[in-house]
Scaffold this motif. Structure first.
Motif, PDB file in Angstrom:
ATOM      1  N   HIS A 133       0.850  -1.191   0.000  1.00  0.00           N
ATOM      2  CA  HIS A 133       0.000   0.000   0.000  1.00  0.00           C
ATOM      3  C   HIS A 133       0.888   1.244   0.000  1.00  0.00           C
ATOM      4  CE1 HIS A 133      -3.080  -2.898   0.744  1.00  0.00           C
ATOM      5  NE2 HIS A 133      -2.662  -3.163   1.977  1.00  0.00           N
ATOM      6  N   ILE A 134       0.973   1.908  -1.139  1.00  0.00           N
ATOM      7  CA  ILE A 134       1.934   2.995  -1.279  1.00  0.00           C
ATOM      8  C   ILE A 134       1.496   4.258  -0.549  1.00  0.00           C
ATOM      9  CG2 ILE A 134       2.704   2.098  -3.502  1.00  0.00           C
ATOM     10  CD1 ILE A 134       1.075   4.281  -4.857  1.00  0.00           C
ATOM     11  N   LEU A 135       0.209   4.402  -0.229  1.00  0.00           N
ATOM     12  CA  LEU A 135      -0.268   5.599   0.453  1.00  0.00           C
ATOM     13  C   LEU A 135      -0.228   5.468   1.961  1.00  0.00           C
ATOM     14  CD1 LEU A 135      -3.410   6.382  -1.758  1.00  0.00           C
ATOM     15  CD2 LEU A 135      -1.105   7.312  -1.977  1.00  0.00           C
ATOM     16  N   GLN A 136       0.019   4.318   2.476  1.00  0.00           N
ATOM     17  CA  GLN A 136      -0.033   4.059   3.919  1.00  0.00           C
ATOM     18  C   GLN A 136       1.312   4.361   4.559  1.00  0.00           C
ATOM     19  OE1 GLN A 136      -2.008   0.438   4.865  1.00  0.00           O
ATOM     20  NE2 GLN A 136      -1.016   0.209   6.863  1.00  0.00           N
ATOM     21  N   ALA A 137       1.253   4.821   5.805  1.00  0.00           N
ATOM     22  CA  ALA A 137       2.474   5.124   6.547  1.00  0.00           C
ATOM     23  C   ALA A 137       3.301   3.859   6.725  1.00  0.00           C
ATOM     24  CB  ALA A 137       2.133   5.724   7.904  1.00  0.00           C
ATOM     25  N   GLY A 138       4.606   4.016   6.610  1.00  0.00           N
ATOM     26  CA  GLY A 138       5.505   2.878   6.732  1.00  0.00           C
ATOM     27  C   GLY A 138       5.970   2.395   5.379  1.00  0.00           C
ATOM     28  N   ALA A 139       7.262   2.358   5.198  1.00  0.00           N
ATOM     29  CA  ALA A 139       7.847   1.896   3.943  1.00  0.00           C
ATOM     30  C   ALA A 139       9.200   1.284   4.257  1.00  0.00           C
ATOM     31  CB  ALA A 139       7.979   3.042   2.945  1.00  0.00           C
ATOM     32  N   SER A 140       9.861   0.774   3.267  1.00  0.00           N
ATOM     33  CA  SER A 140      11.160   0.134   3.466  1.00  0.00           C
ATOM     34  C   SER A 140      12.019   0.354   2.242  1.00  0.00           C
ATOM     35  CB  SER A 140      10.998  -1.368   3.747  1.00  0.00           C
ATOM     36  OG  SER A 140      10.255  -2.000   2.722  1.00  0.00           O
ATOM     37  N   SER A 141      13.325   0.366   2.480  1.00  0.00           N
ATOM     38  CA  SER A 141      14.291   0.563   1.413  1.00  0.00           C
ATOM     39  C   SER A 141      15.608  -0.047   1.850  1.00  0.00           C
ATOM     40  CB  SER A 141      14.466   2.056   1.100  1.00  0.00           C
ATOM     41  OG  SER A 141      15.549   2.265   0.230  1.00  0.00           O
ATOM     42  N   VAL A 142      16.277  -0.710   0.927  1.00  0.00           N
ATOM     43  CA  VAL A 142      17.556  -1.340   1.262  1.00  0.00           C
ATOM     44  C   VAL A 142      18.581  -0.288   1.651  1.00  0.00           C
ATOM     45  CG1 VAL A 142      19.445  -2.725   0.346  1.00  0.00           C
ATOM     46  CG2 VAL A 142      17.092  -3.311  -0.236  1.00  0.00           C
ATOM     47  N   ALA A 143      18.677   0.775   0.886  1.00  0.00           N
ATOM     48  CA  ALA A 143      19.654   1.817   1.185  1.00  0.00           C
ATOM     49  C   ALA A 143      19.356   2.488   2.526  1.00  0.00           C
ATOM     50  CB  ALA A 143      19.667   2.851   0.064  1.00  0.00           C
ATOM     51  N   ALA A 144      18.079   2.761   2.797  1.00  0.00           N
ATOM     52  CA  ALA A 144      17.722   3.366   4.081  1.00  0.00           C
ATOM     53  C   ALA A 144      18.000   2.413   5.237  1.00  0.00           C
ATOM     54  CB  ALA A 144      16.259   3.777   4.060  1.00  0.00           C
ATOM     55  N   LEU A 145      17.792   1.124   5.035  1.00  0.00           N
ATOM     56  CA  LEU A 145      18.102   0.132   6.076  1.00  0.00           C
ATOM     57  C   LEU A 145      19.583   0.154   6.417  1.00  0.00           C
ATOM     58  CD1 LEU A 145      17.471  -2.446   7.804  1.00  0.00           C
ATOM     59  CD2 LEU A 145      17.939  -3.752   5.713  1.00  0.00           C
ATOM     60  N   ILE A 146      20.432   0.174   5.418  1.00  0.00           N
ATOM     61  CA  ILE A 146      21.874   0.194   5.668  1.00  0.00           C
ATOM     62  C   ILE A 146      22.278   1.476   6.387  1.00  0.00           C
ATOM     63  CG2 ILE A 146      24.128   0.211   4.545  1.00  0.00           C
ATOM     64  CD1 ILE A 146      22.916  -1.503   2.331  1.00  0.00           C
ATOM     65  N   ALA A 147      21.716   2.611   5.972  1.00  0.00           N
ATOM     66  CA  ALA A 147      22.050   3.878   6.622  1.00  0.00           C
ATOM     67  C   ALA A 147      21.576   3.916   8.071  1.00  0.00           C
ATOM     68  CB  ALA A 147      21.436   5.036   5.840  1.00  0.00           C
ATOM     69  N   ALA A 148      20.454   3.264   8.364  1.00  0.00           N
ATOM     70  CA  ALA A 148      19.897   3.323   9.712  1.00  0.00           C
ATOM     71  C   ALA A 148      20.618   2.399  10.692  1.00  0.00           C
ATOM     72  CB  ALA A 148      18.407   2.973   9.673  1.00  0.00           C
ATOM     73  N   HIS A 149      21.125   1.254  10.235  1.00  0.00           N
ATOM     74  CA  HIS A 149      21.667   0.246  11.142  1.00  0.00           C
ATOM     75  C   HIS A 149      23.168   0.045  11.027  1.00  0.00           C
ATOM     76  CE1 HIS A 149      17.730  -1.343  12.501  1.00  0.00           C
ATOM     77  NE2 HIS A 149      17.315  -0.969  11.296  1.00  0.00           N
ATOM     78  N   TYR A 150      23.816   0.753  10.128  1.00  0.00           N
ATOM     79  CA  TYR A 150      25.237   0.487   9.929  1.00  0.00           C
ATOM     80  C   TYR A 150      26.077   0.879  11.140  1.00  0.00           C
ATOM     81  CZ  TYR A 150      29.838   0.502   7.722  1.00  0.00           C
ATOM     82  OH  TYR A 150      31.149   0.259   7.420  1.00  0.00           O
ATOM     83  N   GLY A 151      25.754   1.992  11.783  1.00  0.00           N
ATOM     84  CA  GLY A 151      26.591   2.486  12.880  1.00  0.00           C
ATOM     85  C   GLY A 151      26.553   1.639  14.126  1.00  0.00           C
ATOM     86  N   THR A 152      25.456   0.952  14.390  1.00  0.00           N
ATOM     87  CA  THR A 152      25.296   0.179  15.620  1.00  0.00           C
ATOM     88  C   THR A 152      25.250  -1.327  15.370  1.00  0.00           C
ATOM     89  OG1 THR A 152      22.883   0.379  15.454  1.00  0.00           O
ATOM     90  CG2 THR A 152      24.053   2.076  16.717  1.00  0.00           C
ATOM     91  N   ALA A 153      25.631  -1.763  14.205  1.00  0.00           N
ATOM     92  CA  ALA A 153      25.504  -3.187  13.854  1.00  0.00           C
ATOM     93  C   ALA A 153      26.637  -3.996  14.451  1.00  0.00           C
ATOM     94  CB  ALA A 153      25.497  -3.342  12.338  1.00  0.00           C
ATOM     95  N   THR A 154      26.314  -5.217  14.870  1.00  0.00           N
ATOM     96  CA  THR A 154      27.314  -6.196  15.288  1.00  0.00           C
ATOM     97  C   THR A 154      27.998  -6.763  14.048  1.00  0.00           C
ATOM     98  OG1 THR A 154      25.715  -8.008  15.233  1.00  0.00           O
ATOM     99  CG2 THR A 154      25.915  -6.763  17.301  1.00  0.00           C
ATOM    100  N   PRO A 155      29.090  -7.499  14.209  1.00  0.00           N
ATOM    101  CA  PRO A 155      29.749  -8.066  13.018  1.00  0.00           C
ATOM    102  C   PRO A 155      28.825  -8.919  12.158  1.00  0.00           C
ATOM    103  CG  PRO A 155      31.234  -8.181  14.882  1.00  0.00           C
ATOM    104  CD  PRO A 155      29.920  -7.692  15.413  1.00  0.00           C
ATOM    105  N   PHE A 156      27.957  -9.721  12.777  1.00  0.00           N
ATOM    106  CA  PHE A 156      27.051 -10.529  11.971  1.00  0.00           C
ATOM    107  C   PHE A 156      25.982  -9.666  11.322  1.00  0.00           C
ATOM    108  CE2 PHE A 156      23.314 -13.178  11.260  1.00  0.00           C
ATOM    109  CZ  PHE A 156      23.871 -14.213  10.529  1.00  0.00           C
ATOM    110  N   GLU A 157      25.458  -8.674  12.070  1.00  0.00           N
ATOM    111  CA  GLU A 157      24.474  -7.779  11.466  1.00  0.00           C
ATOM    112  C   GLU A 157      25.091  -6.977  10.318  1.00  0.00           C
ATOM    113  OE1 GLU A 157      21.690  -6.886  15.417  1.00  0.00           O
ATOM    114  OE2 GLU A 157      23.274  -5.494  14.816  1.00  0.00           O
TER     115      GLU A 157
END
Length: 373
Positions: free
Chosen positions: A313-337
């Motif tokens: 549902h493109i009009l509904q709140a909440g979305a996902s993106s590979v690039a945004a995922l990497i930017a959001a979790h890269y700084g606090t990720a464990t080696p496996f993450e």
């Protein structure tokens, strides 16, 4: 009594001699022609050699630099792919084949059954954002390119071209700030209207929204795929427009003048000459813009709220993106993450590479691509 002219003897002999000489000459020519045609090929004769131009001086340097640049680009691409593959091997080994089919994202430390992660959800969101961006960017870029190349006054074309190309120089973080602070609160009204009157289309449905209640909050339409795709669509418009404009401007002048000579109007020339010639540029530009949209990071990260599920549902709140995922979790990720993030980046790298190669192939097979090459 019938009179008959009898030439003198000398004249008769001269005429007979001339006729005989002419006949002998004709016979000799016929024999010579027959002799030439029937002449057998000379033994050991070499076939005609192909003429090849040998590069010298500056041309040789230019060809060497050009070949070296191409090899360097391919080497860099191979190194990037190899780096991502080596860093993602641990996560890919742990996830197995479910990495492409799992929507959840909880890699943890890679031990136990609690680890469940895959790119099905975030890859779907990435593609949807790219498709929304293309739907917005292609018509806008097409109109701009057609106006600049065919309708704008010649003295103003360089100004318009520079103005459109200047949009590509704006940093993506500026687009993200503009989308978050200015566009989002104004786009929710458009999203509400689309959900109200086009909600019967599966992609325009909004779960839990009271579309006919004027007092219902509009927060369900914020941070959506639609808003992120709109911002990204404006970002890729200069790229798509530049490709289309170059393709339209290369339409053969002879065909243009021929169409005018047959009585065609300006739109007739565009419809019969310019658009068929630039079809490859239009398709290739759209695909190159899609590849650019799939990899956008900062602008998307500043607008969407990440959800790890397949969200159609493109009009509904909440979305996902590979690039945004990497930017959001890269700084606090464990080696496996971090390995899991590299695996997601590898999938995005391969998808964009395939799209760009397909766009290059389409452009090369088109008339405008062959003429420019």
């Amino acid at each position: 009594m019938t009179e008959q002219f009898i030439p003198p003897a000398g004249h008769a002999q001269a005429a007979s001699a001339a006729a005989g000489a002419a006949g002998a000459t004709t016979a000799a020519a016929a024999n010579a022609l027959t002799h030439v045609v029937d002449l057998p090929p000379t033994a050991g004769a070499e076939p005609p050699r192909a003429v090849r131009l040998k590069a010298r001086g500056g041309d040789r340097v230019f060809l060497t630099v050009l070949a070296g640049s191409g090899i360097l680009v391919l080497t860099v691409i191979a190194v990037i792919g190899g780096f991502l593959g080596s860093r993602a091997s641990q996560a890919l080994h742990a996830a197995g084949g479910g990495f492409l089919t799992t929507a959840a994202w909880s890699p943890g430390n890679g031990t136990g059954r609690a680890s469940s992660f895959g790119v099905a959800g975030i890859l779907t969101g990435t593609v949807l954002i790219g498709l929304v961006a293309i739907v917005i960017a292609v018509p806008l870029a097409f109109g701009v390119a057609l106006y600049i190349s065919e309708y704008a006054p010649p003295r103003l074309r360089p100004f318009f071209t520079s103005l459109i190309d200047l949009m590509a120089a704006v940093p993506s973080v500026v687009y993200g700030l503009w989308g978050f602070l200015f566009l989002e609160h104004r786009a929710v009204g458009v999203a509400h209207w689309l959900a109200t009157y086009l909600g019967w289309i599966p992609g325009f449905q909004v779960t839990g929204a009271r579309v006919h209640d004027p007092l219902a909050p509009l927060t369900v339409y914020t941070a959506s795929t639609f808003i992120a795709g709109t911002v990204v669509g404006l970002m890729i418009t200069p790229i798509v427009s530049s490709m289309m404009r170059e393709s339209f401007s290369q339409a053969p002048l002879g065909e243009r003048e021929g169409a005018y000579a047959l009585g065609a109007t300006r739109w007739g020339v565009i419809r019969t000459v310019v658009l068929p010639f630039g079809r490859g540029g239009v398709i290739g530009g759209a695909m190159l813009g899609l590849g650019r949209a799939l990899g956008e990071t900062i602008a998307v990260y500043m607008i969407i709220s990440l959800v790890f599920r397949i969200q159609p549902h493109i009009l509904q709140a909440g979305a996902s993106s590979v690039a945004a995922l990497i930017a959001a979790h890269y700084g606090t990720a464990t080696p496996f993450e971090l390995s899991a993030l590299m695996a997601a980046g590898l999938v995005l790298f391969l998808v964009t590479l395939v799209i760009n190669l397909a766009a290059s192939a389409i452009i090369a097979r088109s008339r405008s691509g062959r003429d420019s090459g």
